[in-house]
Design an enzyme around this catalytic site. Sequence first.
Site, PDB file in Angstrom:
ATOM      1  N   LYS A   1       0.879  -1.189   0.000  1.00  0.00           N
ATOM      2  CA  LYS A   1       0.000   0.000   0.000  1.00  0.00           C
ATOM      3  C   LYS A   1       0.912   1.233   0.000  1.00  0.00           C
ATOM      4  O   LYS A   1       1.344   1.702   1.045  1.00  0.00           O
ATOM      5  CB  LYS A   1      -0.878  -0.019   1.268  1.00  0.00           C
TER       6      LYS A   1
ATOM      7  N   GLY B   1       6.559   5.977   7.761  1.00  0.00           N
ATOM      8  CA  GLY B   1       5.703   7.153   7.634  1.00  0.00           C
ATOM      9  C   GLY B   1       5.840   8.018   8.865  1.00  0.00           C
ATOM     10  O   GLY B   1       6.881   8.016   9.536  1.00  0.00           O
ATOM     11  N   SER B   2       4.766   8.717   9.176  1.00  0.00           N
ATOM     12  CA  SER B   2       4.839   9.680  10.271  1.00  0.00           C
ATOM     13  C   SER B   2       4.693   8.982  11.622  1.00  0.00           C
ATOM     14  O   SER B   2       4.150   7.885  11.731  1.00  0.00           O
ATOM     15  CB  SER B   2       3.729  10.724  10.099  1.00  0.00           C
TER      16      SER B   2
ATOM     17  N   GLY C   1       2.367   5.807  12.868  1.00  0.00           N
ATOM     18  CA  GLY C   1       3.131   4.639  13.313  1.00  0.00           C
ATOM     19  C   GLY C   1       2.732   4.183  14.701  1.00  0.00           C
ATOM     20  O   GLY C   1       2.574   2.979  14.959  1.00  0.00           O
TER      21      GLY C   1
ATOM     22  N   GLU D   1       9.259   2.499  10.801  1.00  0.00           N
ATOM     23  CA  GLU D   1      10.278   3.538  10.632  1.00  0.00           C
ATOM     24  C   GLU D   1       9.536   4.861  10.570  1.00  0.00           C
ATOM     25  O   GLU D   1       8.693   5.048   9.702  1.00  0.00           O
ATOM     26  CB  GLU D   1      11.086   3.328   9.342  1.00  0.00           C
TER      27      GLU D   1
ATOM     28  N   CYS E   1      13.718  11.369   6.308  1.00  0.00           N
ATOM     29  CA  CYS E   1      13.626  11.176   7.759  1.00  0.00           C
ATOM     30  C   CYS E   1      15.011  11.230   8.393  1.00  0.00           C
ATOM     31  O   CYS E   1      15.142  11.410   9.598  1.00  0.00           O
ATOM     32  CB  CYS E   1      12.896   9.884   8.100  1.00  0.00           C
TER      33      CYS E   1
ATOM     34  N   GLN F   1       2.271  20.300   2.567  1.00  0.00           N
ATOM     35  CA  GLN F   1       3.606  20.249   3.152  1.00  0.00           C
ATOM     36  C   GLN F   1       4.275  21.628   3.089  1.00  0.00           C
ATOM     37  O   GLN F   1       4.969  22.036   4.019  1.00  0.00           O
ATOM     38  CB  GLN F   1       4.438  19.199   2.404  1.00  0.00           C
TER      39      GLN F   1
ATOM     40  N   GLU G   1       9.418  17.285  13.912  1.00  0.00           N
ATOM     41  CA  GLU G   1       9.946  17.074  12.569  1.00  0.00           C
ATOM     42  C   GLU G   1       9.228  17.992  11.573  1.00  0.00           C
ATOM     43  O   GLU G   1       8.011  17.998  11.497  1.00  0.00           O
ATOM     44  CB  GLU G   1       9.741  15.615  12.150  1.00  0.00           C
TER      45      GLU G   1
END
Length: 476
Positions: A171, A224-225, A229, A246, A280, A327, A378
């Site tokens: 996905k 992802g974020s 997560g 991650e 990241c 973003q 972040e």
Amino acid sequence: MDYRNLIAGGWVATGAGTPNVNPSDISDILGHAAQAGATQLDGAIAAAHDAAPGWAVSTPQQRFDVLDFIGSELLARRDELGHLLAREEGKTLPEGIGEVARAGQIFKFFAGEALRQAGDILPSVRPGVGVEVTRSPVGVVGLITPWNFPIAIPAWKVAPALAHGNAVVLKPAELVPGCAHALAEIISRSGLPAGVFNLMLGRGSQLGPQLIADPRVNAISFTGSEPTGRGIAAECGARLKKVQLEMGGKNPMVVLDDADLDVAVEVCLNGAFFSTGQRCTASSRLIVTEGIHDRFVAALTKRMRALSVGHALEAGMQVGPVVDAHQLDQNQDYLRIARAEGGEVIGGERLARATEGFFMAPALVTDTTNDMRINREEVFGPVASVIRVADYDEALAVANDTEFGLSAGICTQSLKHATHFKANAQAGMVMVNLPTAGVDYHVPFGGTKGSSYGPREQGRHAAEFYTTVKTAYTGA
Ligand code: ADP
């Protein structure tokens, strides 16, 4: 171009798809992506579930051949697919081509790993008993990937999954269906039996929870974020489902007085701003000791101001656009927050170019302290902040004072400080005189604290997630 879903070896469309927009030029629509619903995802999971037992007993040669085919084609088509990647995600063309080549190398590496499926034979502590430790596939793995490395991250999840005998439902992120579709198309011609690999394009907030909840899916690997997560970890935990996450980073780059100034500036320029800072592993906190601080800020500012920002496909561009409007707004919000908290923002302006896209100048925020939001959260854009510290000890303390722990770097010519930093930086990856971003594919990738959860990705360590260990005892 219509991007369709791949289910049980067949391409399946879904009504009107969502447009795939070039962030360098919003008038350029690359294609339309299918939006899978619950029924299609159910079909993909069923296909993977049905195909998993057959692939689990495939020979190392079969696996090698499939992975080698995919790797060879990615490498052969690196220019064409790198162009697609740059057009779709906004990385510069050289970065796009480099990422496709990396994806090819990853498949080649795991082709080799498929041949090296070794176990251990040990004598038992009991007389007349033998012990074997072997690895078995996990079964069906759900792979959820982000937009910032649209072909490399799917590659570093799909390749080990297949090498270790698993079936896959991929996905990918909504913003980058083109790269995922191109990869799936290659996989569909690789000789892999139908159903072992399935592609699901659609909304993560709908498909993700269904993929995780389905009892036929044995493991979830997510990049992802952090908030997403954490939610996935909780859902997988409640179901005792194997999970690998991650997530974000707030990666420190320490610059000591004894650093080679040219090296430090180059390392920070690359780590903070290349790939539009959308990594990241980006160096977002530059922690600089007093003796070099002013010279470093002046030199980095000069280099940053000289970076060419523009259309990802235009020759000579060093920084492409931000990936989308959301973003870009978020990056600008963080600059406002940093200013309100007392930071001085250099650069960061929105930029107009010949085409309408999401362009902004890279930004350096000086005069910051580590407790400001710009240093805690972040940003995921071409934004780095500078934190002035007295000495190495304070630099290390500040570097470690974060919820994240993905990558940490130091620029120094002191062996003593470099050695101490490698041992004491609280991060999964440590860099000396190198950018925090930019890693090899044959060694583990991952972090500590809020950055990662579960076994490491990449290299031989990928086996920890994609296999289950079995211990067999045999008596006389
Ligand atoms: P980003 O902000 O970088 O897009 P996300 O964590 O939102 O990060 O997205 C990363 C991946 O997770 C994407 O493929 C996205 O579709 C997917 N995703 C989003 N929400 C969920 C969810 N609730 N469960 C599982 N996957 C999700």
